[in-house]
Design an enzyme around this catalytic site. Structure first.
Site, PDB file in Angstrom:
ATOM      1  N   ARG A  56       9.883   0.727   8.256  1.00 46.59           N
ATOM      2  CA  ARG A  56       8.748   1.588   9.346  1.00 46.59           C
ATOM      3  C   ARG A  56       9.323   1.920  10.321  1.00 46.59           C
ATOM      4  O   ARG A  56       9.341   2.120  11.578  1.00 46.59           O
ATOM      5  CB  ARG A  56       7.945   0.966   9.289  1.00 46.59           C
ATOM      6  CG  ARG A  56       7.046   0.853   8.323  1.00 46.59           C
ATOM      7  CD  ARG A  56       6.211   2.538   7.015  1.00 46.59           C
ATOM      8  NE  ARG A  56       5.492   1.646   6.471  1.00 46.59           N
ATOM      9  CZ  ARG A  56       5.511   2.236   4.893  1.00 46.59           C
ATOM     10  NH1 ARG A  56       6.357   3.979   5.163  1.00 46.59           N
ATOM     11  NH2 ARG A  56       4.656   2.379   4.220  1.00 46.59           N
ATOM     12  N   HIS A  90      10.019  -0.326   1.715  1.00 45.91           N
ATOM     13  CA  HIS A  90      10.021   0.668   3.481  1.00 45.91           C
ATOM     14  C   HIS A  90       9.530  -0.286   5.087  1.00 45.91           C
ATOM     15  O   HIS A  90       9.321  -1.363   5.281  1.00 45.91           O
ATOM     16  CB  HIS A  90       8.655   1.438   3.451  1.00 45.91           C
ATOM     17  CG  HIS A  90       8.981   2.389   2.332  1.00 45.91           C
ATOM     18  ND1 HIS A  90       9.322   3.261   2.602  1.00 45.91           N
ATOM     19  CD2 HIS A  90       8.505   1.886   1.121  1.00 45.91           C
ATOM     20  CE1 HIS A  90       9.251   4.043   1.685  1.00 45.91           C
ATOM     21  NE2 HIS A  90       9.511   3.201  -0.051  1.00 45.91           N
ATOM     22  N   GLY A 148       0.713   2.562  -0.633  1.00 46.76           N
ATOM     23  CA  GLY A 148       1.471   1.873  -0.758  1.00 46.76           C
ATOM     24  C   GLY A 148       1.024  -0.056  -0.228  1.00 46.76           C
ATOM     25  O   GLY A 148      -0.268   0.562   0.332  1.00 46.76           O
ATOM     26  N   ASP A 156       9.165  -1.553  -3.110  1.00 43.91           N
ATOM     27  CA  ASP A 156       8.425  -0.902  -3.162  1.00 43.91           C
ATOM     28  C   ASP A 156       7.292  -1.135  -2.027  1.00 43.91           C
ATOM     29  O   ASP A 156       6.120  -0.719  -1.073  1.00 43.91           O
ATOM     30  CB  ASP A 156       7.735   0.237  -3.577  1.00 43.91           C
ATOM     31  CG  ASP A 156       6.972   0.871  -3.486  1.00 43.91           C
ATOM     32  OD1 ASP A 156       7.535   2.279  -2.397  1.00 43.91           O
ATOM     33  OD2 ASP A 156       6.064   2.147  -4.068  1.00 43.91           O
TER      34      ASP A 156
HETATM   35  O1  DOR Z   1       3.113   4.066  -2.480  1.00 42.10           O
HETATM   36  C1  DOR Z   1       4.123   4.827  -1.959  1.00 42.10           C
HETATM   37  N1  DOR Z   1       4.416   4.510  -0.602  1.00 42.10           N
HETATM   38  N2  DOR Z   1       5.097   5.503  -2.343  1.00 42.10           N
HETATM   39  C2  DOR Z   1       6.065   6.037  -2.033  1.00 42.10           C
HETATM   40  O2  DOR Z   1       6.566   6.159  -2.739  1.00 42.10           O
HETATM   41  C3  DOR Z   1       5.716   5.883  -0.564  1.00 42.10           C
HETATM   42  C4  DOR Z   1       5.883   4.724   0.130  1.00 42.10           C
HETATM   43  C5  DOR Z   1       5.332   4.654   1.357  1.00 42.10           C
HETATM   44  O3  DOR Z   1       6.148   5.038   1.840  1.00 42.10           O
HETATM   45  O4  DOR Z   1       4.584   3.495   1.888  1.00 42.10           O
HETATM   46 ZN    ZN Z   2       8.182   6.517  -4.256  1.00 46.56          ZN
END
Ligand code: DOR
Ligand code: ZN
Length: 437
Positions: free
Chosen positions: A63, A61, A330, A311
């Site tokens: 952002r 991610h 996350g 992730d």
């Molecule tokens: O822990 C997570 N954070 N799982 C997810 O599926 C999305 C991600 C996020 O975008 O922060």
């Molecule tokens: Zn996810």
């Protein structure tokens, strides 16, 4: 690297095997392997360090656009290069959502400008991640970014008919659907893995079968439709059982229908972490039990789980330094992934360095169809490489990580294995803890 510039890696051990060799890189390609007498513009002394193909992260991610206060494509690229990555897949849950070619091409271009890793945008499966209307998968696949992986990650494509259509389009377009497996009707209000720990702490439970039932459903559909399915962040022993069964009944070329990833945090951490109520440990899917983590490690060694994906999920201080229920799920992971894999897989003897190359580079490159990543370390191949000191130990300090956000669950932990240098087509993108070109 332009013109005839040359670089030499001295005294490195490809895949951690055999005696140290030198590697001559010319014009972005491995030109010689062995004893290199030629001089070079740049020399990196390996001192017997392990040389691997550059890592590929199927699940990051970044952002941008939308939450540049937590990570940008540039800062995330730095973190990736420092973590040994040469390609990352940027998830679609940005603002706006990457559900059309304008956004995916923007992400692609910004990645090129940063120039530290290949940033591949993941396209959303449904418009606005709302799970109701399929996005223009074909338009994104045909755009400059050439999107090859689609996911609503953060959300599950829960409607079976939408998932069916997505898998059918994916087959026609020769792309992959990466599913965040979470039956939303079973996780309403969920805060932690459903089990004794959550019950004692008074946290609403996220049952293992909310993941396992979706994975079973999607494996059945992918099998009957002949489509490619990738399962994101597998977190339970039951999902491993479902995947083992699904892979065994795959009658096409082995491993072509269903693939799956596991995160470093699900390999190392478990729900005993919840006792402190520190939201740094809040993640989706949640940390499971110690025996789930053990099953995940065994499955990664066995190949039932194909690869490691971070992730990497940076979050602002106000979204993490708050009460558990209000915190976002996350954790940052790009710069700690290798070390967690060394700790959980290499040190206990579950994977050797060939195995690390497989789960961090070769398999993810194959799954996403990247032709020039995860390549063998051989003459004529791209110099897209990661040099690792297997014996180094370091103390994780969130504030020292290159990400803008600092939410790491490994704060203060001493972890083994350190990335010494990362090369992307012969360009040094990270060296001795500094990222740059
Ligand atoms: O822990 C997570 N954070 N799982 C997810 O599926 C999305 C991600 C996020 O975008 O922060
Ligand atoms: Zn996810």
């Amino acid at each position: 690297m332009t013109g005839t510039s040359q670089l030499v890696l001295r005294g490195v051990r490809p895949y951690g095997e055999g005696d140290p060799v030198d590697v001559l890189v010319r014009d972005g390609v491995i030109a010689e392997l062995g004893t290199v007498d030629t001089g070079a513009d740049t020399t990196i002394d390996g001192n017997g360090a392990v040389l691997l193909p550059g890592f590929v992260d199927l699940h990051t991610h970044l952002r941008e656009p939308g939450r540049e206060d937590t990570e940008t494509i540039e800062s995330g690229s730095r973190a990736a290069a420092l973590g040994g990555y040469t390609a990352v897949f940027a998830m679609a849950n940005t603002t706006p959502v990457a559900d059309n070619a304008l956004v995916t091409d923007h992400v692609w271009r910004r990645g090129q400008e940063a120039g530290l890793v290949d940033v591949h945008p993941v396209g959303a499966v449904t418009v606005g991640l709302d799970g109701e209307k399929l996005a223009e998968l074909g338009g994104m696949a045909a755009s400059a970014a050439g999107v090859r992986v689609f996911s609503d990650d953060g959300h599950c494509v829960a409607d079976p008919l939408i998932m069916r259509r997505a898998l059918e389009y994916a087959t026609a377009l020769d792309v992959v659907i990466a599913q965040h497996a979470e039956e939303p009707r079973l996780t309403v209000g969920a805060q932690a893995h459903e089990g004794p720990t959550a019950a004692r702490l008074g946290l609403a439970g996220w049952p293992a079968f909310a993941e396992e039932s979706i994975v079973a459903r999607d494996c059945l559909m992918a099998g009957q439709l002949g489509a490619r399915l990738h399962v994101c962040h597998v977190s339970t022993a039951g999902t491993v059982d479902v995947l083992r069964w699904a892979k065994a009944r795959d009658t096409t070329a082995p491993g072509t229908q269903v693939s799956a990833e596991v995160t470093p945090h699900h390999l190392l951490l478990d729900d005993s972490r919840l006792e402190t109520f520190d939201p740094v440990n809040k993640v989706n899917p949640p940390l499971r039990t110690a025996s789930d983590a053990e099953a995940l490690r065994a499955a990664l060694a066995e190949g039932v789980l194909d690869c490691v994906a971070t992730d990497h999920a940076p979050h602002a201080v106000q979204d993490k330094d708050c009460e558990w229920a209000a915190a976002r799920p996350g954790m940052c992971g790009l710069q700690t992934a290798l070390s967690v894999v060394v700790q959980t897989m290499v040190r206990p003897g579950l994977l050797d360095w060939r195995g690390v190359a497989r789960v961090m580079s070769e398999r993810p490159a194959e799954i996403a169809g990247l032709p020039d990543q995860g390549r063998p370390i051989a003459v004529g191949e791209p110099a897209t490489l990661t040099l690792v000191d297997p014996d180094a130990e370091w103390t994780v300090r969130g504030a020292e990580l290159a990400s803008i956000a600092h939410n790491t669950p490994y704060e203060g932990m001493v972890l083994p294995g350190r990335v010494l240098a990362t090369l992307l087509r012969g360009n040094v993108t990270a060296r001795e803890g500094r990222a740059g070109r």
